[in-house]
Motif scaffolding. Structure first.
Motif, PDB file in Angstrom:
ATOM      1  N   UNK A   1       0.848  -1.203   0.000  1.00 26.17           N
ATOM      2  CA  UNK A   1       0.000   0.000   0.000  1.00 26.17           C
ATOM      3  C   UNK A   1       0.877   1.244   0.000  1.00 26.17           C
ATOM      4  N   UNK A   2       0.591   2.154  -0.934  1.00 20.77           N
ATOM      5  CA  UNK A   2       1.299   3.427  -0.997  1.00 20.77           C
ATOM      6  C   UNK A   2       0.743   4.382   0.069  1.00 20.77           C
ATOM      7  N   UNK A   3       1.614   5.248   0.594  1.00 20.24           N
ATOM      8  CA  UNK A   3       1.208   6.213   1.620  1.00 20.24           C
ATOM      9  C   UNK A   3       1.466   7.624   1.100  1.00 20.24           C
ATOM     10  N   UNK A   4       0.426   8.430   1.128  1.00 20.68           N
ATOM     11  CA  UNK A   4       0.528   9.827   0.710  1.00 20.68           C
ATOM     12  C   UNK A   4       0.030  10.726   1.828  1.00 20.68           C
ATOM     13  N   UNK A   5       0.851  11.686   2.221  1.00 23.97           N
ATOM     14  CA  UNK A   5       0.429  12.721   3.154  1.00 23.97           C
ATOM     15  C   UNK A   5       0.065  13.967   2.359  1.00 23.97           C
ATOM     16  N   UNK A   6      -1.138  14.486   2.596  1.00 28.83           N
ATOM     17  CA  UNK A   6      -1.543  15.771   2.013  1.00 28.83           C
ATOM     18  C   UNK A   6      -1.616  16.766   3.165  1.00 28.83           C
ATOM     19  N   UNK A   7      -0.745  17.754   3.124  1.00 27.35           N
ATOM     20  CA  UNK A   7      -0.532  18.635   4.278  1.00 27.35           C
ATOM     21  C   UNK A   7      -0.957  20.062   3.946  1.00 27.35           C
ATOM     22  N   UNK A   8      -1.823  20.602   4.780  1.00 26.46           N
ATOM     23  CA  UNK A   8      -2.155  22.023   4.719  1.00 26.46           C
ATOM     24  C   UNK A   8      -1.401  22.706   5.862  1.00 26.46           C
ATOM     25  N   UNK A   9      -0.242  23.259   5.546  1.00 27.35           N
ATOM     26  CA  UNK A   9       0.606  23.858   6.576  1.00 27.35           C
ATOM     27  C   UNK A   9      -0.039  25.068   7.237  1.00 27.35           C
ATOM     28  N   UNK A  10      -1.003  25.678   6.550  1.00 25.66           N
ATOM     29  CA  UNK A  10      -1.619  26.899   7.060  1.00 25.66           C
ATOM     30  C   UNK A  10      -2.874  26.628   7.885  1.00 25.66           C
ATOM     31  N   UNK A  11      -3.311  25.384   7.934  1.00 26.38           N
ATOM     32  CA  UNK A  11      -4.507  25.053   8.721  1.00 26.38           C
ATOM     33  C   UNK A  11      -4.287  25.427  10.183  1.00 26.38           C
ATOM     34  N   UNK A  12      -5.344  25.954  10.795  1.00 27.74           N
ATOM     35  CA  UNK A  12      -5.244  26.321  12.206  1.00 27.74           C
ATOM     36  C   UNK A  12      -4.167  27.345  12.486  1.00 27.74           C
ATOM     37  N   UNK A  13      -3.926  28.251  11.516  1.00 26.41           N
ATOM     38  CA  UNK A  13      -2.904  29.293  11.662  1.00 26.41           C
ATOM     39  C   UNK A  13      -1.528  28.695  11.968  1.00 26.41           C
ATOM     40  N   UNK A  14      -1.167  27.661  11.229  1.00 25.18           N
ATOM     41  CA  UNK A  14       0.152  27.050  11.380  1.00 25.18           C
ATOM     42  C   UNK A  14       0.169  25.727  12.108  1.00 25.18           C
ATOM     43  N   UNK A  15      -0.984  25.286  12.611  1.00 24.60           N
ATOM     44  CA  UNK A  15      -1.025  23.994  13.293  1.00 24.60           C
ATOM     45  C   UNK A  15      -0.686  22.852  12.341  1.00 24.60           C
TER      46      UNK A  15
ATOM     47  N   UNK B   1      -2.638   1.079  -7.786  1.00 28.91           N
ATOM     48  CA  UNK B   1      -2.112   0.907  -6.433  1.00 28.91           C
ATOM     49  C   UNK B   1      -3.188   1.206  -5.388  1.00 28.91           C
ATOM     50  N   UNK B   2      -3.087   0.545  -4.249  1.00 22.93           N
ATOM     51  CA  UNK B   2      -3.902   0.915  -3.095  1.00 22.93           C
ATOM     52  C   UNK B   2      -3.184   2.034  -2.349  1.00 22.93           C
ATOM     53  N   UNK B   3      -3.975   2.971  -1.799  1.00 23.45           N
ATOM     54  CA  UNK B   3      -3.402   4.154  -1.162  1.00 23.45           C
ATOM     55  C   UNK B   3      -3.978   4.355   0.228  1.00 23.45           C
ATOM     56  N   UNK B   4      -3.097   4.704   1.156  1.00 19.36           N
ATOM     57  CA  UNK B   4      -3.506   5.334   2.401  1.00 19.36           C
ATOM     58  C   UNK B   4      -3.167   6.808   2.263  1.00 19.36           C
TER      59      UNK B   4
END
Length: 310
Positions: free
Chosen positions: A1-15, A55-58
């Motif tokens: 299983x492939x792993x992908x992180x999708x990150x919003x660095x600005x969420x929660x004013x930097x959280x 591929x399967x993804x998390x």
């Protein structure tokens, strides 16, 4: 299983940025990571990565409810994708109804031990003839959308996030909005039933119980039962509405005679005033004109979340 992180660095004013740093430094698995740069980018990233092969993804979302909304929108109908969440927003209503990842170790254990997903519903809302909008948590017409718009365009929310009290910013704008919002009449139809409500404050359409940073507005909502719930608050004074919002955290608002709860697979809603605001999952999506139809439906079992039941 492939792993992908999708990150919003600005969420929660930097959280989001801090959460990713904490997770990243403890990861021992192979993974890919992509950072959102603008509104809607999470949906584009999810679709770009997960639709290109077999591929399967998390997919692990690091951000708030808006980022979760975008990623689910990009992965919906894709049976090869399982979505997990590390909450890093201000409201985090998704996390109140589902278990979410707190540590890198939990993500790695999921891959080794569980590696399965639970099918979930989504709601859909269509304003007039506009394209349908998906919602994971809820959609709203009227006061809750009005407060959402006030909150998301205010510097006060940024300040509250900075001092760790971001979830209270919605409540603060509820108080402000009560004294400026103009009520409206509305008709709600489902199957053969048609109900008319005078002096409504809002119509909330729910796929899960929470909105506004922890307000359990729709206690009966279950995101995998093939139903959506509608909550109508109407013909109630401004002061009494404050009492409703004070009690909604504890589910005591269900006792008010001025609140009606409905459940079905589809609702048609007509607002009898001009330019009423609407939202999905805490993001303002536009206005509906007088006597235009709003259609709300549910799509059953169309995306998978990580199997981490509470």
């Amino acid at each position: 299983m492939q792993v992908l992180f999708i990150v919003n660095e600005y969420a929660g004013n930097g959280k989001g940025k801090k959460a990713w740093s904490r997770i990243q430094q403890n990861l021992t698995i192979d993974y890919r990571v992509a950072f959102t740069q603008y509104k809607g980018h999470g949906e584009e990233i999810a679709r770009q990565y997960t639709q290109s092969n077999n591929e399967r993804w998390l997919v692990v979302v690091i951000g708030g409810d808006g980022t979760v909304h975008e990623v689910v929108s990009g992965a919906v109908y894709n049976e090869r994708v399982i979505i997990g969440v590390v909450s890093a927003g201000s409201g985090n209503d998704f996390a109140r109804n589902f278990r979410v990842f707190q540590q890198a170790k939990q993500i790695e254990e999921f891959l080794l031990i569980e590696n399965s997903g639970t099918l979930m519903d989504v709601g859909r809302i269509q304003l007039g003839i506009a394209p349908t909008e998906l919602f994971v948590n809820n959609a709203g017409i009227g006061f809750d959308a009005y407060v959402t718009k006030l909150t998301n365009t205010s510097r006060f929310k940024v300040y509250m996030n900075r001092i760790g009290l971001g979830k209270l910013s919605y409540a603060a704008f509820v108080v402000k909005g009560i004294f400026s919002f103009q009520r409206f009449d509305v008709t709600v139809r489902s199957n053969e039933e048609e109900l008319y409500f005078k002096q409504a404050w809002f119509v909330a359409v729910s796929n899960q119980p929470y909105f506004g940073g922890g307000m359990k507005i729709s206690p009966a909502s279950n995101p995998n039962d093939g139903k959506i719930e509608v909550t109508i608050v109407y013909n109630i004074s401004r002061i009494k509405l404050l009492l409703v919002f004070a009690t909604v955290f504890f589910e005591k608002h269900t006792k008010f005679k001025e609140i009606t709860f409905l459940q079905n697979e589809q609702f048609d809603i007509t607002v009898h005033t001009d330019k009423m605001v609407c939202h999905t999952d805490g993001d303002y999506i536009g206005e509906i004109g007088q006597d235009m139809n709003i259609r709300c439906t549910v799509e059953t079992a169309v995306w998978k979340r990580v199997n981490m039941d509470k």
